[in-house]
Design a protein around this motif. Structure first.
Motif, PDB file in Angstrom:
ATOM      1  N   GLN A  58     -18.359 -49.938  53.639  1.00 44.39           N
ATOM      2  CA  GLN A  58     -17.686 -51.137  55.254  1.00 44.39           C
ATOM      3  C   GLN A  58     -19.183 -51.102  56.572  1.00 44.39           C
ATOM      4  OE1 GLN A  58     -15.509 -48.643  57.753  1.00 44.39           O
ATOM      5  NE2 GLN A  58     -13.685 -48.288  56.555  1.00 44.39           N
ATOM      6  N   ILE A  59     -19.396 -52.526  56.611  1.00 48.85           N
ATOM      7  CA  ILE A  59     -20.331 -52.788  57.406  1.00 48.85           C
ATOM      8  C   ILE A  59     -20.493 -52.834  58.586  1.00 48.85           C
ATOM      9  CG2 ILE A  59     -22.419 -54.212  57.448  1.00 48.85           C
ATOM     10  CD1 ILE A  59     -21.949 -53.400  55.089  1.00 48.85           C
ATOM     11  N   ASP A  60     -21.214 -52.067  59.452  1.00 46.80           N
ATOM     12  CA  ASP A  60     -21.120 -51.816  60.938  1.00 46.80           C
ATOM     13  C   ASP A  60     -22.544 -52.725  61.464  1.00 46.80           C
ATOM     14  OD1 ASP A  60     -21.547 -51.055  63.557  1.00 46.80           O
ATOM     15  OD2 ASP A  60     -21.840 -49.275  63.095  1.00 46.80           O
ATOM     16  N   ASP A  61     -22.009 -53.330  61.878  1.00 45.18           N
ATOM     17  CA  ASP A  61     -23.346 -55.207  62.404  1.00 45.18           C
ATOM     18  C   ASP A  61     -23.666 -54.242  63.496  1.00 45.18           C
ATOM     19  OD1 ASP A  61     -22.660 -56.719  59.956  1.00 45.18           O
ATOM     20  OD2 ASP A  61     -21.070 -57.490  61.230  1.00 45.18           O
ATOM     21  N   THR A  62     -24.048 -53.503  64.393  1.00 41.58           N
ATOM     22  CA  THR A  62     -24.097 -52.626  65.455  1.00 41.58           C
ATOM     23  C   THR A  62     -25.307 -51.937  65.315  1.00 41.58           C
ATOM     24  OG1 THR A  62     -22.878 -50.474  65.411  1.00 41.58           O
ATOM     25  CG2 THR A  62     -22.067 -53.235  66.580  1.00 41.58           C
ATOM     26  N   ILE A  63     -25.033 -51.454  63.596  1.00 39.47           N
ATOM     27  CA  ILE A  63     -26.965 -50.805  63.532  1.00 39.47           C
ATOM     28  C   ILE A  63     -28.164 -51.730  63.171  1.00 39.47           C
ATOM     29  CG2 ILE A  63     -28.019 -49.186  61.457  1.00 39.47           C
ATOM     30  CD1 ILE A  63     -25.295 -48.168  60.693  1.00 39.47           C
ATOM     31  N   GLU A  64     -29.187 -51.469  64.410  1.00 39.66           N
ATOM     32  CA  GLU A  64     -30.202 -52.249  64.361  1.00 39.66           C
ATOM     33  C   GLU A  64     -31.268 -51.178  63.469  1.00 39.66           C
ATOM     34  OE1 GLU A  64     -31.423 -51.782  68.416  1.00 39.66           O
ATOM     35  OE2 GLU A  64     -29.532 -53.090  68.641  1.00 39.66           O
ATOM     36  N   ASP A  65     -31.486 -50.518  62.797  1.00 37.50           N
ATOM     37  CA  ASP A  65     -32.288 -49.985  62.190  1.00 37.50           C
ATOM     38  C   ASP A  65     -32.639 -50.326  60.061  1.00 37.50           C
ATOM     39  OD1 ASP A  65     -33.831 -48.095  60.318  1.00 37.50           O
ATOM     40  OD2 ASP A  65     -33.135 -46.866  60.399  1.00 37.50           O
ATOM     41  N   THR A  66     -34.339 -51.432  60.366  1.00 40.09           N
ATOM     42  CA  THR A  66     -33.889 -52.736  60.009  1.00 40.09           C
ATOM     43  C   THR A  66     -33.683 -51.601  58.248  1.00 40.09           C
ATOM     44  OG1 THR A  66     -36.210 -52.430  59.669  1.00 40.09           O
ATOM     45  CG2 THR A  66     -35.121 -54.115  60.628  1.00 40.09           C
ATOM     46  N   LEU A  67     -33.912 -50.286  58.182  1.00 40.36           N
ATOM     47  CA  LEU A  67     -34.054 -49.759  56.936  1.00 40.36           C
ATOM     48  C   LEU A  67     -33.297 -49.120  56.170  1.00 40.36           C
ATOM     49  CD1 LEU A  67     -37.674 -48.415  57.265  1.00 40.36           C
ATOM     50  CD2 LEU A  67     -37.202 -49.865  56.131  1.00 40.36           C
ATOM     51  N   HIS A  68     -31.726 -49.017  57.230  1.00 40.65           N
ATOM     52  CA  HIS A  68     -30.831 -48.295  56.851  1.00 40.65           C
ATOM     53  C   HIS A  68     -29.946 -48.762  56.170  1.00 40.65           C
ATOM     54  CE1 HIS A  68     -27.028 -46.265  58.500  1.00 40.65           C
ATOM     55  NE2 HIS A  68     -26.262 -47.222  58.187  1.00 40.65           N
ATOM     56  N   TRP A  69     -29.725 -49.751  55.441  1.00 42.01           N
ATOM     57  CA  TRP A  69     -28.687 -50.402  54.285  1.00 42.01           C
ATOM     58  C   TRP A  69     -29.651 -50.157  53.061  1.00 42.01           C
ATOM     59  CZ3 TRP A  69     -24.205 -50.481  55.955  1.00 42.01           C
ATOM     60  CH2 TRP A  69     -23.858 -50.417  57.433  1.00 42.01           C
ATOM     61  N   LYS A  70     -30.076 -50.333  52.986  1.00 40.94           N
ATOM     62  CA  LYS A  70     -30.977 -49.777  51.478  1.00 40.94           C
ATOM     63  C   LYS A  70     -30.779 -48.101  51.380  1.00 40.94           C
ATOM     64  CE  LYS A  70     -35.378 -49.226  48.711  1.00 40.94           C
ATOM     65  NZ  LYS A  70     -37.086 -49.789  48.743  1.00 40.94           N
ATOM     66  N   ARG A  71     -30.721 -47.489  52.452  1.00 43.13           N
ATOM     67  CA  ARG A  71     -31.000 -45.569  52.086  1.00 43.13           C
ATOM     68  C   ARG A  71     -28.976 -45.676  52.245  1.00 43.13           C
ATOM     69  NH1 ARG A  71     -33.895 -44.835  56.984  1.00 43.13           N
ATOM     70  NH2 ARG A  71     -32.213 -45.104  57.981  1.00 43.13           N
ATOM     71  N   ILE A  72     -27.933 -47.199  52.904  1.00 46.50           N
ATOM     72  CA  ILE A  72     -26.852 -46.572  52.534  1.00 46.50           C
ATOM     73  C   ILE A  72     -26.174 -47.098  51.273  1.00 46.50           C
ATOM     74  CG2 ILE A  72     -25.214 -47.408  53.692  1.00 46.50           C
ATOM     75  CD1 ILE A  72     -25.797 -45.325  54.781  1.00 46.50           C
ATOM     76  N   TYR A  73     -27.324 -48.433  51.281  1.00 45.42           N
ATOM     77  CA  TYR A  73     -26.944 -48.742  49.475  1.00 45.42           C
ATOM     78  C   TYR A  73     -27.182 -46.951  48.253  1.00 45.42           C
ATOM     79  CZ  TYR A  73     -27.741 -50.994  44.766  1.00 45.42           C
ATOM     80  OH  TYR A  73     -26.984 -51.424  43.608  1.00 45.42           O
ATOM     81  N   LEU A  74     -28.475 -47.382  48.638  1.00 37.65           N
ATOM     82  CA  LEU A  74     -28.453 -45.864  47.340  1.00 37.65           C
ATOM     83  C   LEU A  74     -27.362 -44.706  47.269  1.00 37.65           C
ATOM     84  CD1 LEU A  74     -32.386 -45.671  47.838  1.00 37.65           C
ATOM     85  CD2 LEU A  74     -31.102 -46.812  45.965  1.00 37.65           C
ATOM     86  N   LYS A  75     -26.631 -44.681  47.976  1.00 33.92           N
ATOM     87  CA  LYS A  75     -26.009 -43.637  48.299  1.00 33.92           C
ATOM     88  C   LYS A  75     -24.971 -44.008  48.135  1.00 33.92           C
ATOM     89  CE  LYS A  75     -23.782 -40.443  51.985  1.00 33.92           C
ATOM     90  NZ  LYS A  75     -23.558 -39.430  53.109  1.00 33.92           N
ATOM     91  N   ALA A  76     -24.420 -44.908  48.225  1.00 34.77           N
ATOM     92  CA  ALA A  76     -23.535 -45.728  47.610  1.00 34.77           C
ATOM     93  C   ALA A  76     -23.586 -45.914  46.363  1.00 34.77           C
ATOM     94  CB  ALA A  76     -23.207 -46.962  47.756  1.00 34.77           C
ATOM     95  N   VAL A  77     -24.298 -46.176  45.211  1.00 33.10           N
ATOM     96  CA  VAL A  77     -24.473 -46.264  43.956  1.00 33.10           C
ATOM     97  C   VAL A  77     -24.359 -44.647  43.804  1.00 33.10           C
ATOM     98  CG1 VAL A  77     -26.309 -46.713  41.812  1.00 33.10           C
ATOM     99  CG2 VAL A  77     -25.739 -48.455  44.071  1.00 33.10           C
TER     100      VAL A  77
END
Length: 506
Positions: free
Chosen positions: A160-179
């Motif tokens: 799930q994607i939360d577009d309200t998160i402003e931390d630019t480094l957040h989604w790379k970390r989430i991708y690694l967790k998802a993998v």
């Protein structure tokens, strides 16, 4: 003694030759140098005496050469370059090597504007992007803050994607967790098991809500468990339970003795008794807002009750088989038969699902009957799912999903060996299925199984009440928080309850 033929006084030989020193043989002398002539050669115009061309003339020559060069074919250009390289010395070759490295190995991530870099990065797959992060710190910085790229990569893994998160480094970390999570599902490392022990007879009924599991047993008791700690919170002496549902204050049980009862958790007392069925009650549901309780029975009927008084308000009699499932839900879509906010009752038997309007009015007529086949050899599984927008049920032919606004079948999933696979729950991204050996996670976008978990030999029930799904929010997309808690529960032959829970992220 004189030599023969030699006259000592005159110095003449016998042959009459004069022995003159000047006439004796002399050693060879080098030829005299030729007089040096004055050079009359002049350099070509523009060529200095030391061999260099004047700058102005060199520029003219270079422009002329360039004009001719660009008119050549690629093959002629290559041949010209090969010839010039063959005439070059070490200085020229070194100069050529240094400049070629600069021209051919340009760092576009440094040279391009950030927006163009992001656009180009979108064309790379995530594993390639991760490799690019290892090139240098600058590449890692630019790639890591490319939010859109990592969000799309997360979506592809069912996140799930939360577009309200402003931390630019957040989604790379989430991708690694998802993998990591998806790999754990594939490698059978995402879950762990535990058991609840406390009943002394077979457990027939299970119901889960907010981390609490209610179990109803043939030992004339119902228990409420905290699945995280395994502790029994409440235990109530009841009748034989075939179906259970609870909230913070009360427990509602359907029984094999044809009755329904409402119990108070704090005191264990029975607050209401619902009598009227002539067969076992296999399923119950209720709404406090509507003050309505519904029940499905082996007597082929569905009954509508007043929750607060226990009075039977209506009996629905259009089923021809055991009613094994009833669901009371608010509609979220509009059609000619209902509008958003209307309460809808679904009841299912072996072959059909019936849709009823349940509101303040007592009498109601069936709005629609759904079936997957007219062939009576094709059976529906007893578990029906209804979220106000879609109706989902599994059968021998696969998983069927109906649109509740139009009642059209919008999806059929032909599962492998579908006659043995049972539906636990279906979300927007994943579905949870099981058979006699495994728990399966299916990606609904590809209709492929992305993970499975081994199950013990559990109790089997034609009514589908002795096993259930736990937390189901993750089936509509993982978010890093909802991959926790109970996944699956089932009763065991030794009267215990087998639990499958999410394992914490490593």
């Amino acid at each position: 003694m004189r030599a023969p033929g030699c006259d000592a006084s005159s110095g003449r030989g016998k042959l009459g030759l004069v022995a003159d020193p000047a006439l004796r043989p002399q050693p060879a002398r080098p030829p005299a140098p030729r007089p040096r002539q004055r050079c009359t050669h002049r350099p070509a115009p523009g060529i200095l005496s030391h061999g260099h061309m004047e700058r102005k003339d060199f520029n003219t020559w270079l422009e002329s050469l360039s004009g001719v060069f660009i008119t050549l074919t690629d093959a002629q250009k290559n041949e010209s370059l090969d010839h010039l390289i063959s005439l070059s010395g070490a200085v020229q070759l070194r100069h050529l090597s240094n400049n070629l490295e600069t021209l051919l190995k340009r760092d576009f991530l440094k040279l391009l504007p950030l927006e163009l870099s992001f656009y180009l990065l979108k064309w790379l797959d995530p594993p390639t992007l991760l490799n690019c992060c290892l090139v240098c710190k600058q590449w890692n910085k630019v790639i890591s803050i490319c939010t859109e790229v990592w969000q799309e990569a997360c979506r592809s893994l069912g996140w799930q994607i939360d577009d309200t998160i402003e931390d630019t480094l957040h989604w790379k970390r989430i991708y690694l967790k998802a993998v990591r999570r998806i790999k754990q599902l594939q490698d059978k490392e995402a879950f762990e098991t535990s058991s609840l022990i406390g009943h002394s007879a077979r457990v027939y009924a299970l119901y889960y809500k907010d981390g609490l599991l209610c179990t109803g047993s043939d030992d004339l008791s119902a228990k409420l468990w905290d699945v995280c700690t395994g502790q029994c919170i409440y235990g109530i002496q009841t009748h034989t339970c075939a179906a259970v549902k609870f909230d913070e204050q009360k427990l509602v049980t359907g029984s094999f003795d044809n009755t329904i009862a409402c119990w108070d958790w704090s005191s264990g007392a029975k607050t209401h008794n619902f009598r009227g069925h002539t067969g076992a009650v296999f399923s119950v549901d209720y709404s406090d807002e509507l003050d309505t309780l519904v029940s499905g029975s082996a007597d082929f009927t569905v009954k509508v009750w007043s929750l607060s008084t226990g009075i039977c308000l209506n009996t629905l009699t259009e089923h021809t088989e055991w009613v094994t499932k009833v669901v009371l839900q608010v509609s979220h879509v509009e059609s000619v038969m209902h509008k958003p906010g209307d309460y809808i009752l679904l009841s299912a038997d072996k072959y059909e699902i019936k849709v009823w309007p349940i509101g303040r009015e007592v009498n109601c007529k069936c709005l629609k009957t759904l079936a997957v086949s007219n062939d009576r050899s094709i059976c529906l599984q007893p578990r029906v799912q209804f979220d106000g927008k879609h109706i989902v049920c599994a059968s021998d032919l696969g998983l069927y999903q109906w649109d509740f606004a139009s009642y059209d079948i919008i999806r059929v999933i032909r599962t492998p060996d579908s006659t043995n696979l049972s539906l636990l729950s279906l979300g927007e991204v994943f579905a949870l299925l099981f058979d006699s050996r495994y728990l399966y996670i299916m990606d609904l976008r590809t209709e492929r199984v992305v993970g499975r978990w081994p199950l013990p030999a559990y109790r089997k029930s034609k009514r589908g009440s002795s096993f259930l799904a736990g937390e189901t929010a993750w089936l509509s997309g993982l978010n890093g928080k909802n991959d926790s808690g109970l996944v699956f529960a089932t009763s065991m032959p030794d009267h215990s309850i087998h639990l499958v829970l999410w394992r914490e992220n490593g």
